[in-house]
Write an enzyme that holds these catalytic residues in place. Sequence first.
Site, PDB file in Angstrom:
ATOM      1  N   THR A 105       0.879  -1.153   0.000  1.00  0.00           N
ATOM      2  CA  THR A 105       0.000   0.000   0.000  1.00  0.00           C
ATOM      3  C   THR A 105       0.922   1.210   0.000  1.00  0.00           C
ATOM      4  O   THR A 105       2.111   1.092   0.232  1.00  0.00           O
ATOM      5  CB  THR A 105      -0.875  -0.052   1.268  1.00  0.00           C
ATOM      6  OG1 THR A 105      -1.600  -1.269   1.257  1.00  0.00           O
ATOM      7  CG2 THR A 105      -1.818   1.111   1.367  1.00  0.00           C
ATOM      8  N   ASN A 142      -3.027  -3.759  -3.196  1.00  0.00           N
ATOM      9  CA  ASN A 142      -3.033  -4.858  -2.237  1.00  0.00           C
ATOM     10  C   ASN A 142      -1.643  -5.473  -2.149  1.00  0.00           C
ATOM     11  O   ASN A 142      -0.791  -4.959  -1.446  1.00  0.00           O
ATOM     12  CB  ASN A 142      -4.090  -5.912  -2.553  1.00  0.00           C
ATOM     13  CG  ASN A 142      -4.428  -6.737  -1.320  1.00  0.00           C
ATOM     14  OD1 ASN A 142      -4.316  -6.261  -0.199  1.00  0.00           O
ATOM     15  ND2 ASN A 142      -4.838  -7.978  -1.514  1.00  0.00           N
ATOM     16  N   ASP A 191      -8.833  -9.573  -0.348  1.00  0.00           N
ATOM     17  CA  ASP A 191      -9.218  -8.972   0.920  1.00  0.00           C
ATOM     18  C   ASP A 191     -10.617  -9.374   1.367  1.00  0.00           C
ATOM     19  O   ASP A 191     -11.035  -9.041   2.477  1.00  0.00           O
ATOM     20  CB  ASP A 191      -9.119  -7.442   0.832  1.00  0.00           C
ATOM     21  CG  ASP A 191      -7.747  -6.931   1.254  1.00  0.00           C
ATOM     22  OD1 ASP A 191      -6.902  -7.760   1.626  1.00  0.00           O
ATOM     23  OD2 ASP A 191      -7.515  -5.711   1.212  1.00  0.00           O
ATOM     24  N   GLY A 193      -0.490  -3.767   5.035  1.00  0.00           N
ATOM     25  CA  GLY A 193      -1.594  -4.641   5.408  1.00  0.00           C
ATOM     26  C   GLY A 193      -2.147  -4.285   6.783  1.00  0.00           C
ATOM     27  O   GLY A 193      -2.253  -3.108   7.130  1.00  0.00           O
TER      28      GLY A 193
END
Length: 552
Positions: free
Chosen positions: A363, A383, A405, A456
Amino acid sequence: MISQPSAAQVGNPVSWKNGVVSSADEYASKAGLEILQKGGNAVDAAVAVQFALSVTLPRAGNIGGGGFLVLHLQDGTAAALDFREKAPIAASRDMYLNENGEYVSRKSKIGHLAAGIPGTVDGMITALERYGTLPLEIVMEPAIRLAREGFILSHSAARSLNSASERLSEYRGSADAFLKPGGTPWEPGDLFLQPDLAETLERIATLGRRGFYSGITASLIVEEMKRGGGLITMRDLRDYRSIWREPVRTNFRGYELIMMPPPSSGGIVMTQVLGMINRPELDTTAFNSAAYIHLISEALRRSFADRNYWLGDPDFVPVPADSLTSPHYLRLRMQSFSPDTASDSERISHGDVIHTVQESSETTHFNVADRFGNVVSVNTTLNGSFGSFVTVTGAGFLLNNEMDDFSAKPGEPNMFGLIGAEANSIQGGKRMLSSMNPVIALKDGRFRFAGGAAGGPRIITAVLQNFLNMALFGMNAKEAIAAPRFHHQWLPDQILVENLWFSEDTIEKLNKMGHNVRRSGNLAIVHTIASDQEGNYVGAADPRGPGYVAGY
């Protein structure tokens, strides 16, 4: 144990009077600064940064992914924009299970079937139309120039491209866009050109939303989906819209925090943890002592258990946000807390609430503040690093692998070890739950801090600790961001601590309490801006990874 770093260790941050940008990339931060100096506000500059990152940080900066934006304006306006990706309409609950009902994890992580409908372009245009002051073609000029004329690869950028070359070579569009002609590795100092991406960006700059979600670019996306068995259709692209949502707000020891609501889990988790740790013993615990790590880890354990069970897309499932963050509920959650004994995650399940119908690790995050007092904090992602590894052939940009996700099979962990439940199951048109966590903090009504991270679920714990380092321990922006971090996410039942920073004595005390402590590499990469005592802006880029702060 190395505790709070001193100013001598990390240096005092440079301050600026008129504006500041903190991002993961020098070119992107300078793109934002260029727009600020042209008279644009923080929203104008944020849009410029986002599009520049899509050129210079292909593993995470994107137009093929999505994210969240939080802003606070000089007039007191606060807003939260959800431009998270959505599942294609044709997506189904069991799409990643084989004939035996077993989860096939590769299908949700790599290749065309892993991609959700991108939201970044719509999000940036939506923010600009409501709160920006400059035309789209002006704020996109730096990104188009970087794609068309190229930019010089840094050591980390060259290494990143080379590390993904084998996987990128599996897809024609990715090989064309990201592998060095001649098949040799990229070297620091190489000029990196992206003519297809430049054309795509120019279509967006000229046509706005239609330049991505219809016309040539949309056709190229759909052709790519058909080529690899993906699900995104012309209808999916046409119907995508980002959503303005009411921010999550919480107060902690004189600070007001403004954060994202679901489908971001960051605002709920941080509100819960700050409520649970606001106890008398917090005032007597030293920075990163065993007692401090224990208290925060126990709060995180309970909050992540709630996150994984209750949270999902509020447009599809009722999220009991008010109940989950009420003081009474948080007191109940901590009734089983012991100051000297670790809880067992197998015994700590989600809490019981009154259910109402209310409301990579790769990210990247950036923050912008302007001379008017406006502040923007943006988390955006593909992601995993390089997302699905699929580049839209002829368009030059990578697609996300955000479908991972979702809870592909409730009870099965995703790539970050998070175990979801029914609230985050796959459904066509639904947004997947996220750990992205852009935060803006005020004190006495004035801006004091904005931050976010990559990593994450570690995003949430890193931003939480960065804020606490400033709010509880008086660290400046550079000290707070350089300080050692730890992480707990309920399951797996362990505390991760960064290598070399925590003494054997501290780890032994935690282990004696019943914790399972493991040493780890860097826990997330944070980018922050703040205001100093004189009201000037300061910024900090995490020493754990590439980053750049620009101001004037």
